[in-house]
Design an enzyme around this catalytic site. Sequence first.
Site, PDB file in Angstrom:
ATOM      1  N   GLU A  18     -27.823  49.958 -33.857  1.00 23.22           N
ATOM      2  CA  GLU A  18     -29.151  50.539 -34.082  1.00 23.22           C
ATOM      3  C   GLU A  18     -29.034  51.937 -34.672  1.00 23.22           C
ATOM      4  O   GLU A  18     -29.757  52.292 -35.609  1.00 23.22           O
ATOM      5  CB  GLU A  18     -29.933  50.589 -32.775  1.00 23.22           C
ATOM      6  CG  GLU A  18     -31.323  51.192 -32.926  1.00 23.22           C
ATOM      7  CD  GLU A  18     -32.086  51.285 -31.614  1.00 23.22           C
ATOM      8  OE1 GLU A  18     -33.165  51.921 -31.600  1.00 23.22           O
ATOM      9  OE2 GLU A  18     -31.611  50.742 -30.599  1.00 23.22           O
ATOM     10  N   ALA A  62     -40.844  56.897 -19.627  1.00 26.43           N
ATOM     11  CA  ALA A  62     -39.393  56.823 -19.805  1.00 26.43           C
ATOM     12  C   ALA A  62     -39.072  56.534 -21.260  1.00 26.43           C
ATOM     13  O   ALA A  62     -39.444  55.490 -21.787  1.00 26.43           O
ATOM     14  CB  ALA A  62     -38.804  55.733 -18.913  1.00 26.43           C
ATOM     15  N   PRO A  68     -24.843  51.238 -30.926  1.00 29.16           N
ATOM     16  CA  PRO A  68     -24.161  51.736 -32.133  1.00 29.16           C
ATOM     17  C   PRO A  68     -24.707  51.116 -33.415  1.00 29.16           C
ATOM     18  O   PRO A  68     -24.851  51.803 -34.426  1.00 29.16           O
ATOM     19  CB  PRO A  68     -22.700  51.347 -31.889  1.00 29.16           C
ATOM     20  CG  PRO A  68     -22.556  51.384 -30.405  1.00 29.16           C
ATOM     21  CD  PRO A  68     -23.866  50.842 -29.884  1.00 29.16           C
ATOM     22  N   MET A  80     -38.110  48.903 -25.108  1.00 27.86           N
ATOM     23  CA  MET A  80     -37.403  49.701 -24.112  1.00 27.86           C
ATOM     24  C   MET A  80     -38.288  50.829 -23.577  1.00 27.86           C
ATOM     25  O   MET A  80     -38.449  50.993 -22.379  1.00 27.86           O
ATOM     26  CB  MET A  80     -36.121  50.295 -24.713  1.00 27.86           C
ATOM     27  CG  MET A  80     -35.088  49.265 -25.119  1.00 27.86           C
ATOM     28  SD  MET A  80     -33.528  50.033 -25.650  1.00 27.86           S
ATOM     29  CE  MET A  80     -34.018  50.784 -27.210  1.00 27.86           C
ATOM     30  N   THR A  81     -38.840  51.629 -24.494  1.00 23.70           N
ATOM     31  CA  THR A  81     -39.561  52.843 -24.126  1.00 23.70           C
ATOM     32  C   THR A  81     -40.824  52.552 -23.326  1.00 23.70           C
ATOM     33  O   THR A  81     -41.555  51.601 -23.617  1.00 23.70           O
ATOM     34  CB  THR A  81     -39.930  53.642 -25.385  1.00 23.70           C
ATOM     35  OG1 THR A  81     -38.735  53.943 -26.110  1.00 23.70           O
ATOM     36  CG2 THR A  81     -40.631  54.940 -25.027  1.00 23.70           C
ATOM     37  N   GLN A 133     -33.095  78.992 -61.791  1.00 23.96           N
ATOM     38  CA  GLN A 133     -31.867  79.037 -60.991  1.00 23.96           C
ATOM     39  C   GLN A 133     -32.098  78.559 -59.559  1.00 23.96           C
ATOM     40  O   GLN A 133     -31.275  77.818 -59.007  1.00 23.96           O
ATOM     41  CB  GLN A 133     -31.294  80.459 -60.967  1.00 23.96           C
ATOM     42  CG  GLN A 133     -29.930  80.527 -60.279  1.00 23.96           C
ATOM     43  CD  GLN A 133     -29.395  81.941 -60.196  1.00 23.96           C
ATOM     44  OE1 GLN A 133     -29.957  82.779 -59.495  1.00 23.96           O
ATOM     45  NE2 GLN A 133     -28.307  82.211 -60.907  1.00 23.96           N
TER      46      GLN A 133
END
Length: 388
Positions: free
Chosen positions: A249, A136, A247, A131-132, A286
């Site tokens: 992914e 973009a 969703p 996609m990338t 602590q």
Amino acid sequence: MEREIYEEIHDDFREMVKQFIKRYVTTEKMNEWEEAGEVDRATMLAAAEHGIVGLSVPEEFGGAGMLEDYRFRSIVLEELTLSGTGAALAGAVGIQDDLAVPYIARFGTDEQKAKWLPKMATCEVLGALAMTEPGAGSDLRGVTTTAKKTDGGYIVNGAKTFISSGKTADIIVTFVKTGEGNRPDAFSLIIIEDGMDGFDHGRKLHKMGSHGHDTAELSFVDVFVPDENLIGGVEGHGFVQLMENLPLERLSIGVAATAIADAGFQWTLDYTKSREAFGKPVADFQNSRFSLADMATTVDVMWAYIDRAMKLFMEGKLTADEAAKVKFWCTEREWEILDQGVQLHGGYGYITEYPIARAFLDARVHRIYGGTNEVMREIVARAVTGRK
């Protein structure tokens, strides 16, 4: 806190995954993957043979038919992560089962399913999702890679970057422009095959983390792609197809983040109980105890949230904005826990021989890929306010 989402069949599957890891996911293998910058095909074939990969492929095509039951995929991610040596394999398996296979299994034509899914189930064919682009990223409507219609197919031109498994993949599910403008119906998904004239896998990118899993640049120069490689066989559905699968992914990223956070806590707990300073274990101070208490509680909350998200996904109710919440919240918590884990390891937390250091480096990208966390917040804000 005991998790209640799993059933006996999942417990049996977990034991099988553990046995596979014991045999195949060794420190020596991890070093080989990091040296090569990728997981070897033989391991992927073995993972498929043992049912670690191919979970998303329908049974009629040789897979496990578990696309909708994400619990099996979660177990794979959990156990590979907890091993301290399986991060690269977890990434490679995730690309195959959560990113590449679902687009063909859910949206492909009968011919596409029959052609690709049986070999993807066995890992004879590895897939990737592109996609990338250089200009973009999270803004998918800004992509400029085009697929122009021609006799019998499409001519693809453009470039993609930051593509996970981009170097090793045999097929690339590629997001392209098939129409004018940036309306949703201007985009399609098309399968580009290794060896097509004009397709170059490009260079393997050097990253700050995830050294055992390849990430590459892709180049397309007048690549002819036949009509039968257009996913679904109809133009203009690519944007909607991406939105429907995102969703999954983003749930996958949330599960991975939670598994890594849990592993980071476990490694830190073990280290602070064995490492001494000023005559007593680091865990007895602590500050350490309070940090460990915070980490343990956060991990419990993360798993409760993830288990609820998995249930919604399996019921078909995980919406885009809910998945965005899962993705950004879990990856933010993961980062906080790993950062604290490195701190409690002291100087050893900075040494990559220790799994906490490798996890710290690998996890940085989780707040970026799958949509940056800033974009995830924007998606959630729009849903909450009803404003665009």
